[in-house]
Design a protein around this motif. Structure first.
Motif, PDB file in Angstrom:
ATOM      1  N   THR A 195       2.774  -3.375   0.373  1.00  0.00           N
ATOM      2  CA  THR A 195       3.122  -2.696   1.620  1.00  0.00           C
ATOM      3  C   THR A 195       2.276  -1.462   1.896  1.00  0.00           C
ATOM      4  O   THR A 195       2.096  -1.068   3.050  1.00  0.00           O
ATOM      5  N   VAL A 221      -3.463  -3.536   4.558  1.00  0.00           N
ATOM      6  CA  VAL A 221      -2.423  -2.504   4.553  1.00  0.00           C
ATOM      7  C   VAL A 221      -3.087  -1.140   4.723  1.00  0.00           C
ATOM      8  O   VAL A 221      -4.307  -0.999   4.601  1.00  0.00           O
ATOM      9  N   ARG A 243       4.990  -2.065  -3.577  1.00  0.00           N
ATOM     10  CA  ARG A 243       5.665  -3.250  -3.067  1.00  0.00           C
ATOM     11  C   ARG A 243       7.170  -3.096  -3.286  1.00  0.00           C
ATOM     12  O   ARG A 243       7.611  -2.201  -4.027  1.00  0.00           O
ATOM     13  N   ASP A 244       7.959  -3.938  -2.657  1.00  0.00           N
ATOM     14  CA  ASP A 244       9.411  -3.732  -2.620  1.00  0.00           C
ATOM     15  C   ASP A 244      10.055  -3.750  -3.997  1.00  0.00           C
ATOM     16  O   ASP A 244      10.993  -2.996  -4.269  1.00  0.00           O
TER      17      ASP A 244
END
Length: 308
Positions: A195, A221, A243-244
């Motif tokens: 992300t 990104v 990232r998540d």
């Protein structure tokens, strides 16, 4: 063996090479390319040493053109180094003074290996558009080193603006191991999208900017660059891929070691030594076609990079 030719001409240097070949055998046998190095008088030995080491992997003819345009009188001094003084190559050092230094193409044209590729290398300060210079026009590959200039980031920006296929820079070559480690980390589960990316490095590190641009281009990104003024280490310090499920972090903790941290996995210490001139030069000489990835980063990557 070193043969000194003071106050000489390019023609005389060429004749001496022919004489050496006739007396000692075909000294050009097995040479795969001609490497032209542009330097200033007095700064040649470090780059000659690096080229000699690289020649053990890529036997070549090395032509070092050192200049002093401010000298009042035109003069050309030359050295020819063969045997133990030239590694697996032969070295021709041309020291051009005054007006003699204004015709670099004329100095080297008669010394090129016939039917062999030409690579030009500017190990220090370099012109903005190396492809348009007399020695750049002779070469299939043109190598610069923005990190070795007085204004690394400014030089890299000018190189990007004037890029042509065949150009490359050691600031990019020094990223090969970083790029490989990051790609390997992303090739492991979980395969989640990145992300955001954060890259930190020394203020004078053009490699940091290039790595950030490459990551932004390939991952599509936003990338933030953190200039670590308080960290005395040179080059890239740390890369974080957000990232998540958790961040992937690759951080230099020792001069030749980086630490890889990933969620749910043990911390790994990986060998990632800093690359010297010899390693960078040897890598660039392995390919004589344009580096399309470097070109894509210069032409399309910088827009997604922001300062933190």
């Amino acid at each position: 063996m070193i043969i000194d030719l003071p106050d000489t001409t390019a023609s005389q240097v060429s004749k001496t090479l022919v004489r050496i070949r006739d007396e000692a055998g075909a000294v050009a046998l097995g040479r795969v390319l001609t490497l032209i190095i542009t330097s200033v008088i007095g700064d040649e030995e470090d780059v000659i040493a690096a080229a000699n080491e690289a020649s053990r992997e890529h036997p070549m003819r090395i032509i070092v053109v050192s200049t002093d345009e401010a000298a009042p009188a035109p003069r050309l001094d030359a050295e020819i180094r063969v045997g133990g003084d030239a590694g697996a190559s032969e070295v021709i050092v041309l020291r051009a003074h005054g007006a003699t230094a204004t015709d670099l193409r004329g100095l080297v044209t008669g010394l090129l290996l016939p039917d062999a590729p030409v690579v030009s290398w500017w190990p220090g300060e370099c012109p903005d558009a190396v492809w348009a210079t007399p020695l750049g026009r002779l070469a299939q590959r043109r190598i610069t080193d923005s990190a070795a200039t007085t204004d690394p980031h400014g030089t890299l920006t000018r190189i990007a603006a004037a890029y042509r296929p065949g150009d490359t820079d050691f600031a990019w070559t020094r990223l090969t191991l970083w790029r490989a480690q990051l790609a390997a980390a992303l090739d492991q589960p979980p395969y989640e999208p990145i992300t955001r990316v954060s890259v930190s490095g020394a203020p004078d590190s053009p490699s940091t900017a290039l790595l950030a641009a490459w990551l932004g281009l390939r991952l599509q990104v936003d990338v933030e660059i953190d200039v670590a003024e308080s960290n005395p280490s040179t080059g890239i310090h740390r890369v974080v891929l957000h990232r998540d499920s958790g961040d992937i972090s690759l951080e230099r903790t020792q001069p030749a070691v980086v630490t890889l941290t990933q969620p749910g996995q043990p911390t790994h210490e990986l060998s990632l030594p800093r690359r010297g001139l010899r390693e960078c030069l040897a890598e660039e000489l392995r390919r004589l076609d344009p580096d399309d990835e470097f070109g894509a980063v210069l032409e399309n990557g910088f827009g997604g990079v922001t300062a933190a």
